[in-house]
Motif scaffolding. Structure first.
Motif, PDB file in Angstrom:
ATOM      1  N   ARG A   2      -4.371  -2.962  -9.358  1.00 38.41           N
ATOM      2  CA  ARG A   2      -3.153  -2.920 -10.183  1.00 38.41           C
ATOM      3  C   ARG A   2      -3.276  -1.850 -11.247  1.00 38.41           C
ATOM      4  O   ARG A   2      -4.210  -1.817 -12.024  1.00 38.41           O
ATOM      5  CB  ARG A   2      -2.915  -4.289 -10.816  1.00 38.41           C
ATOM      6  CG  ARG A   2      -1.943  -4.329 -11.982  1.00 38.41           C
ATOM      7  CD  ARG A   2      -0.525  -4.083 -11.512  1.00 38.41           C
ATOM      8  NE  ARG A   2       0.424  -4.244 -12.584  1.00 38.41           N
ATOM      9  CZ  ARG A   2       0.959  -3.228 -13.259  1.00 38.41           C
ATOM     10  NH1 ARG A   2       0.609  -2.009 -13.018  1.00 38.41           N
ATOM     11  NH2 ARG A   2       1.855  -3.458 -14.187  1.00 38.41           N
ATOM     12  N   GLY A   3      -2.297  -0.934 -11.238  1.00 38.84           N
ATOM     13  CA  GLY A   3      -2.245   0.071 -12.280  1.00 38.84           C
ATOM     14  C   GLY A   3      -3.408   1.044 -12.260  1.00 38.84           C
ATOM     15  O   GLY A   3      -3.921   1.384 -13.304  1.00 38.84           O
ATOM     16  N   PHE A   4      -3.845   1.482 -11.077  1.00 37.06           N
ATOM     17  CA  PHE A   4      -4.928   2.457 -10.965  1.00 37.06           C
ATOM     18  C   PHE A   4      -4.667   3.582 -11.953  1.00 37.06           C
ATOM     19  O   PHE A   4      -3.634   4.223 -11.930  1.00 37.06           O
ATOM     20  CB  PHE A   4      -4.998   2.993  -9.533  1.00 37.06           C
ATOM     21  CG  PHE A   4      -6.128   3.945  -9.297  1.00 37.06           C
ATOM     22  CD1 PHE A   4      -5.907   5.306  -9.299  1.00 37.06           C
ATOM     23  CD2 PHE A   4      -7.401   3.467  -9.059  1.00 37.06           C
ATOM     24  CE1 PHE A   4      -6.939   6.188  -9.064  1.00 37.06           C
ATOM     25  CE2 PHE A   4      -8.433   4.344  -8.823  1.00 37.06           C
ATOM     26  CZ  PHE A   4      -8.209   5.707  -8.835  1.00 37.06           C
ATOM     27  N   LEU A   5      -5.580   3.757 -12.864  1.00 37.64           N
ATOM     28  CA  LEU A   5      -5.450   4.726 -13.953  1.00 37.64           C
ATOM     29  C   LEU A   5      -4.227   4.443 -14.825  1.00 37.64           C
ATOM     30  O   LEU A   5      -3.629   5.341 -15.392  1.00 37.64           O
ATOM     31  CB  LEU A   5      -5.421   6.163 -13.417  1.00 37.64           C
ATOM     32  CG  LEU A   5      -6.673   6.620 -12.678  1.00 37.64           C
ATOM     33  CD1 LEU A   5      -6.502   8.053 -12.187  1.00 37.64           C
ATOM     34  CD2 LEU A   5      -7.909   6.529 -13.563  1.00 37.64           C
ATOM     35  N   GLY A   6      -3.835   3.178 -14.892  1.00 36.50           N
ATOM     36  CA  GLY A   6      -2.742   2.783 -15.760  1.00 36.50           C
ATOM     37  C   GLY A   6      -1.348   3.077 -15.229  1.00 36.50           C
ATOM     38  O   GLY A   6      -0.374   2.958 -15.966  1.00 36.50           O
ATOM     39  N   PHE A   7      -1.235   3.458 -13.965  1.00 37.54           N
ATOM     40  CA  PHE A   7       0.077   3.781 -13.407  1.00 37.54           C
ATOM     41  C   PHE A   7       0.548   2.670 -12.487  1.00 37.54           C
ATOM     42  O   PHE A   7      -0.214   2.184 -11.659  1.00 37.54           O
ATOM     43  CB  PHE A   7       0.010   5.100 -12.628  1.00 37.54           C
ATOM     44  CG  PHE A   7       1.350   5.629 -12.248  1.00 37.54           C
ATOM     45  CD1 PHE A   7       2.091   6.386 -13.134  1.00 37.54           C
ATOM     46  CD2 PHE A   7       1.891   5.348 -11.001  1.00 37.54           C
ATOM     47  CE1 PHE A   7       3.343   6.868 -12.794  1.00 37.54           C
ATOM     48  CE2 PHE A   7       3.138   5.823 -10.643  1.00 37.54           C
ATOM     49  CZ  PHE A   7       3.857   6.581 -11.544  1.00 37.54           C
ATOM     50  N   PRO A   8       1.809   2.241 -12.571  1.00 39.63           N
ATOM     51  CA  PRO A   8       2.317   1.144 -11.744  1.00 39.63           C
ATOM     52  C   PRO A   8       2.719   1.607 -10.331  1.00 39.63           C
ATOM     53  O   PRO A   8       3.895   1.651  -9.974  1.00 39.63           O
ATOM     54  CB  PRO A   8       3.524   0.642 -12.535  1.00 39.63           C
ATOM     55  CG  PRO A   8       4.030   1.868 -13.222  1.00 39.63           C
ATOM     56  CD  PRO A   8       2.791   2.677 -13.567  1.00 39.63           C
ATOM     57  N   TRP A   9       1.743   1.946  -9.503  1.00 39.00           N
ATOM     58  CA  TRP A   9       1.993   2.467  -8.157  1.00 39.00           C
ATOM     59  C   TRP A   9       2.845   1.531  -7.320  1.00 39.00           C
ATOM     60  O   TRP A   9       3.656   1.975  -6.517  1.00 39.00           O
ATOM     61  CB  TRP A   9       0.666   2.733  -7.437  1.00 39.00           C
ATOM     62  CG  TRP A   9      -0.154   3.775  -8.096  1.00 39.00           C
ATOM     63  CD1 TRP A   9      -1.226   3.581  -8.920  1.00 39.00           C
ATOM     64  CD2 TRP A   9       0.016   5.195  -8.011  1.00 39.00           C
ATOM     65  NE1 TRP A   9      -1.716   4.781  -9.352  1.00 39.00           N
ATOM     66  CE2 TRP A   9      -0.972   5.793  -8.796  1.00 39.00           C
ATOM     67  CE3 TRP A   9       0.923   6.008  -7.341  1.00 39.00           C
ATOM     68  CZ2 TRP A   9      -1.092   7.166  -8.932  1.00 39.00           C
ATOM     69  CZ3 TRP A   9       0.803   7.381  -7.473  1.00 39.00           C
ATOM     70  CH2 TRP A   9      -0.187   7.945  -8.263  1.00 39.00           C
ATOM     71  N   GLU A  10       2.684   0.240  -7.513  1.00 42.41           N
ATOM     72  CA  GLU A  10       3.423  -0.726  -6.700  1.00 42.41           C
ATOM     73  C   GLU A  10       4.921  -0.693  -6.976  1.00 42.41           C
ATOM     74  O   GLU A  10       5.713  -1.199  -6.179  1.00 42.41           O
ATOM     75  CB  GLU A  10       2.868  -2.142  -6.894  1.00 42.41           C
ATOM     76  CG  GLU A  10       3.068  -2.720  -8.276  1.00 42.41           C
ATOM     77  CD  GLU A  10       2.087  -2.232  -9.337  1.00 42.41           C
ATOM     78  OE1 GLU A  10       2.325  -2.540 -10.515  1.00 42.41           O
ATOM     79  OE2 GLU A  10       1.109  -1.553  -9.007  1.00 42.41           O
ATOM     80  N   ALA A  35      -4.628   1.553  -0.795  1.00 41.27           N
ATOM     81  CA  ALA A  35      -4.210   0.470  -1.693  1.00 41.27           C
ATOM     82  C   ALA A  35      -2.697   0.280  -1.715  1.00 41.27           C
ATOM     83  O   ALA A  35      -2.220  -0.829  -1.940  1.00 41.27           O
ATOM     84  CB  ALA A  35      -4.711   0.764  -3.109  1.00 41.27           C
ATOM     85  N   TYR A  36      -1.946   1.371  -1.471  1.00 45.40           N
ATOM     86  CA  TYR A  36      -0.485   1.335  -1.545  1.00 45.40           C
ATOM     87  C   TYR A  36       0.108   1.948  -0.277  1.00 45.40           C
ATOM     88  O   TYR A  36       0.657   3.050  -0.293  1.00 45.40           O
ATOM     89  CB  TYR A  36       0.003   2.069  -2.799  1.00 45.40           C
ATOM     90  CG  TYR A  36      -0.603   1.499  -4.052  1.00 45.40           C
ATOM     91  CD1 TYR A  36      -0.149   0.299  -4.579  1.00 45.40           C
ATOM     92  CD2 TYR A  36      -1.669   2.142  -4.682  1.00 45.40           C
ATOM     93  CE1 TYR A  36      -0.730  -0.249  -5.709  1.00 45.40           C
ATOM     94  CE2 TYR A  36      -2.254   1.598  -5.818  1.00 45.40           C
ATOM     95  CZ  TYR A  36      -1.782   0.405  -6.328  1.00 45.40           C
ATOM     96  OH  TYR A  36      -2.359  -0.142  -7.446  1.00 45.40           O
ATOM     97  N   PRO A  37       0.026   1.235   0.842  1.00 40.33           N
ATOM     98  CA  PRO A  37       0.463   1.792   2.126  1.00 40.33           C
ATOM     99  C   PRO A  37       1.969   2.047   2.219  1.00 40.33           C
ATOM    100  O   PRO A  37       2.417   2.690   3.164  1.00 40.33           O
ATOM    101  CB  PRO A  37       0.012   0.743   3.144  1.00 40.33           C
ATOM    102  CG  PRO A  37      -0.123  -0.517   2.370  1.00 40.33           C
ATOM    103  CD  PRO A  37      -0.518  -0.111   0.976  1.00 40.33           C
ATOM    104  N   HIS A  38       2.738   1.594   1.243  1.00 38.55           N
ATOM    105  CA  HIS A  38       4.177   1.850   1.265  1.00 38.55           C
ATOM    106  C   HIS A  38       4.510   3.271   0.796  1.00 38.55           C
ATOM    107  O   HIS A  38       5.652   3.702   0.899  1.00 38.55           O
ATOM    108  CB  HIS A  38       4.923   0.819   0.412  1.00 38.55           C
ATOM    109  CG  HIS A  38       4.716   0.973  -1.066  1.00 38.55           C
ATOM    110  ND1 HIS A  38       3.532   0.618  -1.688  1.00 38.55           N
ATOM    111  CD2 HIS A  38       5.531   1.456  -2.037  1.00 38.55           C
ATOM    112  CE1 HIS A  38       3.642   0.866  -2.984  1.00 38.55           C
ATOM    113  NE2 HIS A  38       4.848   1.379  -3.224  1.00 38.55           N
ATOM    114  N   LEU A  39       3.514   3.998   0.310  1.00 36.06           N
ATOM    115  CA  LEU A  39       3.716   5.364  -0.176  1.00 36.06           C
ATOM    116  C   LEU A  39       3.157   6.383   0.810  1.00 36.06           C
ATOM    117  O   LEU A  39       2.292   6.075   1.620  1.00 36.06           O
ATOM    118  CB  LEU A  39       3.013   5.550  -1.527  1.00 36.06           C
ATOM    119  CG  LEU A  39       3.451   4.612  -2.643  1.00 36.06           C
ATOM    120  CD1 LEU A  39       2.600   4.836  -3.885  1.00 36.06           C
ATOM    121  CD2 LEU A  39       4.920   4.814  -2.950  1.00 36.06           C
TER     122      LEU A  39
END
Length: 64
Positions: A2-10, A35-39
């Motif tokens: 969650r929040g890899f490097l503080g960014f809300p990728w999800e 981690a974020y296969p939707h991207l």
């Protein structure tokens, strides 16, 4: 992750393209893609660096 490097990728919409400028051989983009296969991820760097990344990851060259 969650929040890899503080960014809300999800929160990024499905199939959005993330461009990793100066991304080297793509290590961070690969971690994020798993981690974020939707991207979708594109790694941009100098030609020789990209060639090393393709060789290491066994990814064919994409015609430009």
């Amino acid at each position: 992750m969650r929040g890899f490097l503080g960014f809300p990728w999800e929160e990024i919409p499905r199939d959005a393209v993330v461009v990793d400028i100066g991304g080297g051989i793509g290590t961070i983009s690969l971690i994020l893609a798993e981690a974020y296969p939707h991207l979708r991820f594109v790694v941009e760097d100098r030609g020789p660096v990209v060639a090393i990344g393709r060789q290491v990851r066994q990814i064919p060259a994409v015609p430009v």
